[in-house]
Scaffold this motif. Structure first.
Motif, mmCIF file in Angstrom:
data_model
loop_
_atom_site.group_PDB
_atom_site.id
_atom_site.type_symbol
_atom_site.label_atom_id
_atom_site.label_comp_id
_atom_site.label_asym_id
_atom_site.label_seq_id
_atom_site.Cartn_x
_atom_site.Cartn_y
_atom_site.Cartn_z
ATOM 1 N N VAL A 98 45.922 13.717 33.771
ATOM 2 C CA VAL A 98 46.574 15.567 34.299
ATOM 3 C C VAL A 98 48.065 15.270 34.370
ATOM 4 C CG1 VAL A 98 45.891 17.220 36.115
ATOM 5 C CG2 VAL A 98 44.340 15.994 35.262
ATOM 6 N N ASP A 152 52.105 19.096 35.610
ATOM 7 C CA ASP A 152 51.019 21.060 35.740
ATOM 8 C C ASP A 152 49.719 21.826 36.223
ATOM 9 O OD1 ASP A 152 50.873 20.269 33.174
ATOM 10 O OD2 ASP A 152 51.665 21.874 32.163
ATOM 11 N N LYS A 201 47.830 20.108 34.086
ATOM 12 C CA LYS A 201 46.979 20.620 32.660
ATOM 13 C C LYS A 201 46.599 18.537 32.355
ATOM 14 C CE LYS A 201 49.072 24.746 31.423
ATOM 15 N NZ LYS A 201 49.769 25.125 30.791
ATOM 16 N N PRO A 202 46.025 18.597 31.750
ATOM 17 C CA PRO A 202 45.742 17.527 30.656
ATOM 18 C C PRO A 202 46.718 16.703 29.535
ATOM 19 C CG PRO A 202 43.831 19.142 30.689
ATOM 20 C CD PRO A 202 44.853 20.118 31.157
ATOM 21 N N SER A 259 36.925 22.639 40.216
ATOM 22 C CA SER A 259 37.793 22.539 40.820
ATOM 23 C C SER A 259 38.187 20.748 41.480
ATOM 24 C CB SER A 259 38.544 23.142 41.842
ATOM 25 O OG SER A 259 37.872 23.454 42.382
ATOM 26 N N ASN A 280 38.743 20.377 37.258
ATOM 27 C CA ASN A 280 39.504 21.219 36.996
ATOM 28 C C ASN A 280 38.811 21.788 35.076
ATOM 29 O OD1 ASN A 280 40.110 23.965 38.200
ATOM 30 N ND2 ASN A 280 42.223 23.687 37.208
ATOM 31 N N GLU A 327 37.946 23.696 32.628
ATOM 32 C CA GLU A 327 37.328 25.333 31.596
ATOM 33 C C GLU A 327 36.249 26.073 32.041
ATOM 34 O OE1 GLU A 327 39.988 26.460 28.358
ATOM 35 O OE2 GLU A 327 39.122 24.483 27.504
#
Length: 858
Positions: free
Chosen positions: A112, A115, A117-118, A700, A704, A706
């Protein structure tokens, strides 16, 4: 010999005198050759870069010890291997000739970024493994920082760190798929590069790798072995063989490197270069029509000139030779320029594709002799082949034709053409119906599609007058005299109009084909989700292809424990051989699966699969002749074989897969466990917003992932289709550009041909503005004809492709026609036609009236 020299001198002299007429041909050949050259150079460059990188990275490994048990399922050429004991490394170190041996533990692990994000996961693998201390055996080289020494410390490849904004000392999460808190202590390179393309790598301590990447400690994917001085690779493998246990093999480091190279070159690169070669073929096909049309017009305009040559004693062979000499000169110069342009295209693609996420390594361009000679030969052959028929027609010019003012185009009135085209169309229809309805076959459908394209080409001049009258009807009412003259100009030479429009028709047809097919794929995904997915929300990891790490198997039970949730079922994946054939398994809770997914009619029961039962899709059961109660031998990747009983047969397998077993049955044989999807259903009375918030809060803590509604999940699942269409449109843009150049070139040549006529129109009162409008409207009519034909052909071929694809598998495809997208294609075609006519229109408007009237020839 003297006759050949005379033809050559005559052709080159004519080319020098009328070189502007061949500007469109030159450009079409140049662009087509450039695209083909760029494709071949790019393929060679990628293969060379990957080969060099793998050879450099694995240069210190002389042997690889691994399991000989491998299960290969359709679509996975590499297969899944059983792990080997890490204790083998200690035993191997004691063998004479061995300098070092280290276990290599590998699994999926997605970092990750800073930011949140992965990083990666959109195709290229996201890999985690143990950091190998021996620098020669480790394919990754430490570039900054230090190796991991304590639990939670990791080394990541420098490319992944830059993408995710990570630096040494940063703390982040590694999805394995269970979230693991890690600290970056080092940055590494692979084969001297920041990473293997867009592949990400995370190196952990051996203890962490065993804990998070393997089902139990003491297992590794392989053992890397380095030979001592004076011991060759094959000699080392021969020495290892006798001490290895059953089911374990040793291969040379060179063989391992070649396997990795073949995996990249044989799958990804072959698919990539094949795709580009297909589009190169489309570009060259479009260019062929543009080139043919140019020579056909030039020959028609030189009818009197060729007739005078014949009257003065020139033979048919000399007239044909002079035309082909012109074509050869244009072909050689344009192809040579195309080679240089293709090298530039390859350099541009090499810089572009890493930006959009494709796994291309760094490195210089590799230009082989074949990559230069083949496009050069193709460019020359396409140009000469396109000019051959007009050249033969020129050779047949009778000396008396010198007395005629103009040539007459009667192609539209040809009964033979109409009959031939009708016969080809009927044959195409018959083959298509057989290929998509009676005996579904991609090859039959493709044959029918080629016949349909041929029918459109043959019937073009026949249909041209009718199409122009219909499409030009609004011009009579809206644009007055200029519109009527434009329509009559397009009608005066149906063959020329059809040939010009055909180039655009092919480009628009391919664009429409992929647009319809892409819309149908999206509709199929939406249909599948709507029909099979009975949950309220879906939890998924945003990835496709080999990338991503999946979802933690612990997440579904955690979500199910929420008071707002009625059911939550995770779908995991495994592989095994079922009666000797490699098959993908869905690992889940079958009872919860039946509640969250619509499986259709179920024969038998999902309740009692236990540890030795499985549920099978009806289509798969039908192929094998199974009914509830049937048995099958299942061999797992760990080498164990068990007899399973078919206890349920279900109808709909789109999301559930063909084989379903319980987690208890899979647990003794699993590798790194993960789910690909979790379906969640809320309790009655729970608002969708409240339920979604509760699921997101639980998720989360697990990286986290979708959380999406059914509609959002369907759109997300179809996301790769949009990426594919964007790439297709970008590649086809060149074909459309060549087609538009063909329209512009045709109009320019027509203006030369009609110089006196245009001068007379100006003399009787036509203004420059009206003249420009007339030429532009003619261009729009030709573009409208090509666009309309392309939309019709593309829609037909899209339907053929959808129906033929449906026949190759068990998926029920939904055919969809996207009106908005096709309307955009139509508007782009019309606007492009307007743009193509601007330059010829300006040139026509600049004609001097008196000189134009006095013009004796074009």
């Amino acid at each position: 010999m003297s006759s050949s020299r005379a033809s050559l001198r005559l052709g080159l002299s004519s080319l020098r005198a009328h070189k502007r007429r061949f500007a469109g041909t030159f450009t079409a050949v140049l662009l087509g050759v450039a695209f083909l050259t760029g494709t071949l150079v790019m393929g060679d460059t990628l293969r060379g870069s990957f080969d060099t990188m793998f050879a450099s990275a694995n240069g210190g490994t002389d042997a690889v010890v691994r399991s000989s048990n491998v299960v290969t399922v359709p679509g996975d050429a590499q297969g899944t291997r059983q792990n080997v004991p890490t204790g083998l490394a200690a035993r191997i170190k004691g063998i004479e000739g061995v300098a070092a041996a280290e276990p290599s533990i590998q699994g999926a692990g997605q970092l990750v970024g800073a930011d949140g994000k992965p990083i990666g996961g959109q195709g290229p693998p996201t890999v985690a493994g143990n950091w190998i201390a021996d620098t020669e055996l480790n394919p990754y080289q430490l570039a900054e920082g230090r190796a991991p020494a304590r639990t939670g410390e990791v080394v990541v490849n420098r490319g992944a760190a830059e993408t995710g904004g990570l630096e040494i000392g940063d703390r982040t999460v590694l999805r394995t798929p269970d979230p693991v808190r890690v600290t970056v202590v080092g940055l590494a390179t692979f084969g001297g590069e920041d990473g293997m393309g867009q592949v990400t790598f995370t190196g952990m301590t051996r203890a962490d790798a065993e804990k998070y990447l393997t089902p139990k400690p003491g297992e590794a994917a392989s053992v890397q072995v380095r030979a001592g001085p004076g011991t060759g690779q094959q000699e080392l493998v021969d020495a290892l063989g006798p001490v290895l246990p059953a089911g374990v093999e040793a291969i040379t480091g060179q063989a391992s490197t070649e396997e990795n190279q073949d995996l990249i070159s044989g799958q990804f690169l072959s698919l990539f270069t094949t795709l580009l070669l297909i589009f190169s073929g489309i570009v060259l096909l479009v260019a062929t029509f543009s080139i043919y049309n140019t020579f056909a017009i030039v020959i028609a305009q030189r009818t009197r000139e060729n007739a005078l040559l014949r009257a003065l004693g020139a033979s048919r062979r000399q007239v044909v030779g002079s035309t082909l000499a012109e074509a050869s000169a244009v072909a050689l110069v344009a192809s040579g320029a195309g080679l240089l342009g293709g090298i530039g295209i390859a350099a541009g693609l090499r810089a572009l594709f890493p930006v959009i996420g494709f796994p291309f390594p760094e490195g210089g361009l590799v230009i082989s002799a074949l990559s230069l000679l083949l496009p050069l030969a193709v460019g020359v052959c396409v140009c000469l082949g396109s000019a051959l028929m007009p050249a033969v027609r020129a050779g047949r010019t009778a000396p008396l034709a010198a007395l005629r003012e103009t040539a007459v185009d009667g192609s539209a009135a040809s009964v033979k053409r109409a009959r031939t085209g009708g016969a080809v169309a009927l044959a195409a229809l018959a083959v298509i119906l057989v290929g998509v309805l009676a005996t579904p076959s991609i090859w039959l459908a493709a044959t029918g599609a080629l016949l349909a394209l041929s029918a459109f080409v043959v019937l073009g001049p026949v249909a041209s007058p009718y199409a122009v009258r219909i499409l030009g009807a609004p011009l009579d009412r809206l644009r007055g005299v200029s519109g009527r003259l434009a329509k009559r100009n397009a009608l005066r030479s149906p063959g020329r109009t059809a040939a010009t429009a055909t180039a655009l028709m092919i480009g628009v047809a391919v664009v429409s084909l992929f647009t319809v097919f892409g819309a149908s794929l999206k509709a199929t995904v939406d249909q599948t989700v709507s029909r099979s997915f009975a949950g309220d929300v879906a939890v998924s990891a945003p990835s496709f292809g080999a990338g991503g790490s999946g979802l933690s198997p612990k997440l579904a039970p955690a979500i199910a424990a929420r008071p707002e949730v009625e059911t939550a079922v995770g779908l995991g994946q495994g592989v095994a051989e079922v009666d000797g054939a490699g098959r993908q398994l869905t690992v889940t809770d079958p009872v919860a699966l039946g509640r969250a997914f619509d499986l259709g009619t179920v024969r038998g029961s999902l309740d009692g699969l236990g540890t030795d039962g499985m549920a099978v899709a009806a289509t798969e059961a039908g192929k094998r002749g199974w009914k509830p109660g049937a048995t099958a031998d299942v061999t797992f990747t760990d080498g164990t074989s068990e007899t399973f009983t078919v206890r349920a047969v279900y109808e709909q397998a789109e999301l559930a897969g063909d084989y379903v077993i319980t987690r208890a049955a899979w647990a003794p044989h699993r590798g790194q466990d993960s789910d690909t999807l979790i379906a969640v259903g809320f309790k009655d009375g729970v608002p969708a917003a409240d339920g979604t918030t509760a699921v997101e809060k639980t998720a989360s803590a697990y990286g986290n992932p979708e959380v999406q509604t059914r509609e959002e999940y369907a759109q997300s699942a179809a996301g790769a289709i949009d990426m594919m269409l964007t790439l297709v449109y970008a590649l086809l843009a060149l074909a459309v550009v060549i087609a538009l150049l063909g329209i512009a070139n045709t109009l320019t040549l027509a203006i030369h041909e009609r110089t006196r006529e245009l001068g007379l129109l100006r003399a009787v009162g036509q203004t420059r503005t009206q003249l420009r409008a007339m030429v532009r409207y003619e261009s729009v009519l030709v573009a409208a004809f090509g666009t309309a034909g392309g939309l019709a052909l593309g829609g037909l071929l899209g339907w053929v492709l959808v129906k033929a694809s449906e026949g190759t598998g068990d998926t029920s495809f939904a055919f969809a026609v996207p009106p908005v997208q096709l309307l955009v294609v139509a508007l782009v075609g019309l606007v492009a036609g307007t743009v193509a006519g601007r330059r010829p229109a300006r040139r026509a408007a600049r004609l001097d009236v008196l000189r134009a009237i006095a013009t004796d020839q074009v």
